[in-house]
Design an enzyme around this catalytic site. Structure first.
Site, PDB file in Angstrom:
ATOM      1  N   HIS A  18       0.822  -1.216   0.000  1.00 29.53           N
ATOM      2  CA  HIS A  18       0.000   0.000   0.000  1.00 29.53           C
ATOM      3  C   HIS A  18       0.858   1.270   0.000  1.00 29.53           C
ATOM      4  O   HIS A  18       0.682   2.185   0.811  1.00 29.53           O
ATOM      5  CB  HIS A  18      -1.045   0.019   1.111  1.00 29.53           C
ATOM      6  CG  HIS A  18      -0.557  -0.201   2.521  1.00 29.53           C
ATOM      7  ND1 HIS A  18       0.414   0.566   3.118  1.00 29.53           N
ATOM      8  CD2 HIS A  18      -0.960  -1.084   3.469  1.00 29.53           C
ATOM      9  CE1 HIS A  18       0.596   0.166   4.365  1.00 29.53           C
ATOM     10  NE2 HIS A  18      -0.211  -0.838   4.593  1.00 29.53           N
ATOM     11  N   HIS A  36      -7.081  -7.713  14.050  1.00 31.25           N
ATOM     12  CA  HIS A  36      -6.924  -6.501  13.230  1.00 31.25           C
ATOM     13  C   HIS A  36      -7.597  -6.770  11.895  1.00 31.25           C
ATOM     14  O   HIS A  36      -7.385  -7.822  11.295  1.00 31.25           O
ATOM     15  CB  HIS A  36      -5.427  -6.233  13.060  1.00 31.25           C
ATOM     16  CG  HIS A  36      -5.080  -5.014  12.270  1.00 31.25           C
ATOM     17  ND1 HIS A  36      -5.891  -3.911  12.174  1.00 31.25           N
ATOM     18  CD2 HIS A  36      -3.959  -4.720  11.529  1.00 31.25           C
ATOM     19  CE1 HIS A  36      -5.298  -3.003  11.416  1.00 31.25           C
ATOM     20  NE2 HIS A  36      -4.132  -3.466  11.013  1.00 31.25           N
ATOM     21  N   GLU A  67      -7.405  -5.117   8.953  1.00 25.79           N
ATOM     22  CA  GLU A  67      -6.791  -4.675   7.696  1.00 25.79           C
ATOM     23  C   GLU A  67      -6.711  -5.844   6.722  1.00 25.79           C
ATOM     24  O   GLU A  67      -6.622  -7.014   7.123  1.00 25.79           O
ATOM     25  CB  GLU A  67      -5.408  -4.095   7.973  1.00 25.79           C
ATOM     26  CG  GLU A  67      -4.858  -3.271   6.826  1.00 25.79           C
ATOM     27  CD  GLU A  67      -3.610  -2.498   7.200  1.00 25.79           C
ATOM     28  OE1 GLU A  67      -3.110  -1.772   6.321  1.00 25.79           O
ATOM     29  OE2 GLU A  67      -3.136  -2.606   8.350  1.00 25.79           O
ATOM     30  N   ASP A 105      -4.616  -7.376   4.901  1.00 19.17           N
ATOM     31  CA  ASP A 105      -3.584  -8.406   4.923  1.00 19.17           C
ATOM     32  C   ASP A 105      -3.755  -9.380   6.081  1.00 19.17           C
ATOM     33  O   ASP A 105      -3.045 -10.392   6.142  1.00 19.17           O
ATOM     34  CB  ASP A 105      -2.190  -7.776   4.963  1.00 19.17           C
ATOM     35  CG  ASP A 105      -2.048  -6.716   6.036  1.00 19.17           C
ATOM     36  OD1 ASP A 105      -3.003  -5.968   6.255  1.00 19.17           O
ATOM     37  OD2 ASP A 105      -0.957  -6.605   6.628  1.00 19.17           O
ATOM     38  N   HIS A 108      -2.254   0.038  14.718  1.00 17.88           N
ATOM     39  CA  HIS A 108      -2.300   1.367  14.154  1.00 17.88           C
ATOM     40  C   HIS A 108      -3.675   1.704  13.545  1.00 17.88           C
ATOM     41  O   HIS A 108      -3.828   2.738  12.898  1.00 17.88           O
ATOM     42  CB  HIS A 108      -1.199   1.530  13.091  1.00 17.88           C
ATOM     43  CG  HIS A 108      -1.357   0.572  11.920  1.00 17.88           C
ATOM     44  ND1 HIS A 108      -1.329   1.008  10.631  1.00 17.88           N
ATOM     45  CD2 HIS A 108      -1.549  -0.753  11.854  1.00 17.88           C
ATOM     46  CE1 HIS A 108      -1.453  -0.008   9.796  1.00 17.88           C
ATOM     47  NE2 HIS A 108      -1.596  -1.086  10.510  1.00 17.88           N
ATOM     48  N   ASP A 128       0.210  -6.030  14.477  1.00 15.28           N
ATOM     49  CA  ASP A 128       1.234  -5.316  13.710  1.00 15.28           C
ATOM     50  C   ASP A 128       2.402  -4.810  14.565  1.00 15.28           C
ATOM     51  O   ASP A 128       3.449  -4.443  14.023  1.00 15.28           O
ATOM     52  CB  ASP A 128       0.610  -4.132  12.963  1.00 15.28           C
ATOM     53  CG  ASP A 128       0.017  -4.555  11.629  1.00 15.28           C
ATOM     54  OD1 ASP A 128       0.417  -5.612  11.121  1.00 15.28           O
ATOM     55  OD2 ASP A 128      -0.837  -3.838  11.089  1.00 15.28           O
ATOM     56  N   TYR A 133      10.097  -0.793   9.587  1.00 15.25           N
ATOM     57  CA  TYR A 133       8.662  -1.065   9.755  1.00 15.25           C
ATOM     58  C   TYR A 133       8.026  -0.014  10.662  1.00 15.25           C
ATOM     59  O   TYR A 133       6.967   0.550  10.344  1.00 15.25           O
ATOM     60  CB  TYR A 133       8.499  -2.458  10.354  1.00 15.25           C
ATOM     61  CG  TYR A 133       7.087  -2.964  10.462  1.00 15.25           C
ATOM     62  CD1 TYR A 133       6.525  -3.738   9.446  1.00 15.25           C
ATOM     63  CD2 TYR A 133       6.305  -2.702  11.573  1.00 15.25           C
ATOM     64  CE1 TYR A 133       5.229  -4.223   9.541  1.00 15.25           C
ATOM     65  CE2 TYR A 133       5.018  -3.176  11.685  1.00 15.25           C
ATOM     66  CZ  TYR A 133       4.479  -3.941  10.669  1.00 15.25           C
ATOM     67  OH  TYR A 133       3.200  -4.414  10.770  1.00 15.25           O
ATOM     68  N   HIS A 179       3.544  -9.955  11.048  1.00 15.10           N
ATOM     69  CA  HIS A 179       4.516  -9.911   9.949  1.00 15.10           C
ATOM     70  C   HIS A 179       5.907 -10.208  10.506  1.00 15.10           C
ATOM     71  O   HIS A 179       6.249  -9.760  11.599  1.00 15.10           O
ATOM     72  CB  HIS A 179       4.567  -8.529   9.283  1.00 15.10           C
ATOM     73  CG  HIS A 179       3.321  -8.114   8.580  1.00 15.10           C
ATOM     74  ND1 HIS A 179       2.879  -8.716   7.419  1.00 15.10           N
ATOM     75  CD2 HIS A 179       2.406  -7.158   8.874  1.00 15.10           C
ATOM     76  CE1 HIS A 179       1.759  -8.131   7.023  1.00 15.10           C
ATOM     77  NE2 HIS A 179       1.447  -7.187   7.894  1.00 15.10           N
TER      78      HIS A 179
END
Length: 404
Positions: free
Chosen positions: A24, A78, A80, A82, A145, A164, A196, A229
């Protein structure tokens, strides 16, 4: 990759994305991984659901451990894309599973997936879920986040599923921090953590700091941190917590980074005498040309450096596009405790330097003014002024660093 056991009955069942280079808008030259986790207990539980492009890999990994239809609970830390877009396919196979997420998570995910067909249980900080021998404790982490985010803590095993936080964008065969360090280096791993954090979590430093303090107050003991991640932390827990404490306080070394772009090399010629002036004050300097460097790398160097100098020619009465893009990206990340200066060349009006200072002030950065501007090609006298500008900035930077 095959599933990897973290502790007895707790497995990594995610996928490695070796090919991704743009996440992104954030450059990922080393790829990434989408981590999710399976707990094989009396009531099997899946934590997170990976990116939809990789959900088949995750399903295959789960199936190597248990029959997927036996999954009783799914925790979404989360929402998001991904981490959650693979959920739809998983639910096609286990539609009766209980889904746990925050209230904001439910409201957000319902925009992508009709949750009315499923049993969704909203949780908040302090809520627990007994799944057999293990107890899951939920800890809301809003704006770390995204507003929906939360951690899941596996009490009996002292494992923190941190979504994250504490992650890195690295595609690697090593699943654990000690394996990565043995095969590569701690320096490379820390650099990935900083990259990151600087490009994703920087705006939320105060939130992260408060949440780390809250976890300490709750007396939560951590033997393993499993992010969504990158590698899983089991051997360098103290190091990653210390590194985060440094980052959330916006600490930086006494060094400067010069980030610039140029049209016909006039601005570029100004870079080197400025750098020599700073170095002659005993301050290390790194130079980055934007069109030759991903902006995420430039942001990482901003994070590492106490001083930031941006060079830019004026184009169409404004900031050169690549520099404008970088500053817009940086502004969204809300850096703090940095000394900023600007310079550039121009042919007619020369507004770029003024506009860059306005952007820096909007970011609430400390500014070193006035900047330096050169008409067309710099003369020997102009280059001498650039050198003096560098010396003056270096002196100011040392004073500023001593105060922070």
């Amino acid at each position: 990759m095959k599933p990897v056991e973290l502790k007895n009955g707790i497995y990594w069942v995610g996928a490695v994305d070796w090919a991704i280079r743009d996440f992104h808008g954030y450059e990922t030259p080393h790829g990434t991984s989408y981590n999710n986790y399976l707990i094989d207990d009396e009531e099997p539980t899946l934590l997170d659901a990976v990116h939809h492009n990789f959900v088949d890999i995750s399903i295959e990994n789960i199936s190597k451990i248990i029959d997927l239809k036996k999954i009783k609970h799914i925790v979404i830390n989360h929402i998001e894309n991904d981490h959650a877009t693979g959920l739809e396919k998983i639910l096609e196979m286990v539609p009766s599973a209980n889904i746990y997420m925050t209230d904001r998570g439910k409201k957000g995910l319902n925009r992508f997936l009709d949750l009315s067909k499923y049993k969704v249980i909203v949780v908040k900080s302090g809520d627990t879920l007994k799944i057999g021998k293990r107890t899951l404790q939920f800890i809301e982490t809003p704006m770390m986040h995204w507003p929906d985010s939360m951690f899941t803590y596996i009490k009996e095993d002292r494992v923190l599923i941190s979504q994250d936080a504490f992650g890195q964008h690295i595609a690697t065969v090593e699943r654990f921090d000690d394996e990565f360090v043995n095969n590569r280096s701690m320096e490379e791993l820390e650099d990935a953590v900083i990259d990151y954090y600087a490009n994703i979590l920087m705006p939320y430093g105060n939130v992260i700091k408060g949440k780390i303090e809250e976890i300490k107050m709750l007396g939560i003991e951590i033997e393993m941190i499993a992010p969504d991640h990158g590698v899983i932390w089991r051997s360098h827990i103290d190091e990653i917590l210390y590194l985060y404490s440094e980052m959330v306080d916006a600490k930086a070394k006494l060094k400067a980074v010069i980030i610039y772009d140029t049209m016909w090399h006039s601005t570029e010629q100004m870079v080197f005498p400025i750098a020599r002036g700073i170095e002659n004050e005993g301050v290390p300097v790194k130079i980055i040309k934007l069109r030759a460097t991903p902006k995420s790398v430039a942001v990482k160097e901003v994070w590492k450096s106490r001083g930031v100098i941006v060079g830019c020619p004026t184009l169409n009465n404004g900031v050169f596009p690549s520099v404008a893009e970088f500053l817009s990206y940086l502004k969204g990340l809300k850096p703090k405790n940095r000394l900023f200066a600007a310079f550039g060349s121009y042919g007619w009006s020369g507004e770029a330097v003024k506009e860059m200072y306005e952007t820096a002030k909007a970011m609430k950065l400390e500014v070193f003014e006035p900047g330096i501007r050169v008409l067309y090609k710099p003369s020997e006298e102009d280059l001498a002024k650039c050198y003096e500008f560098g010396i003056a900035f270096g002196k100011a930077l040392k004073e500023y660093h001593a105060k922070i």
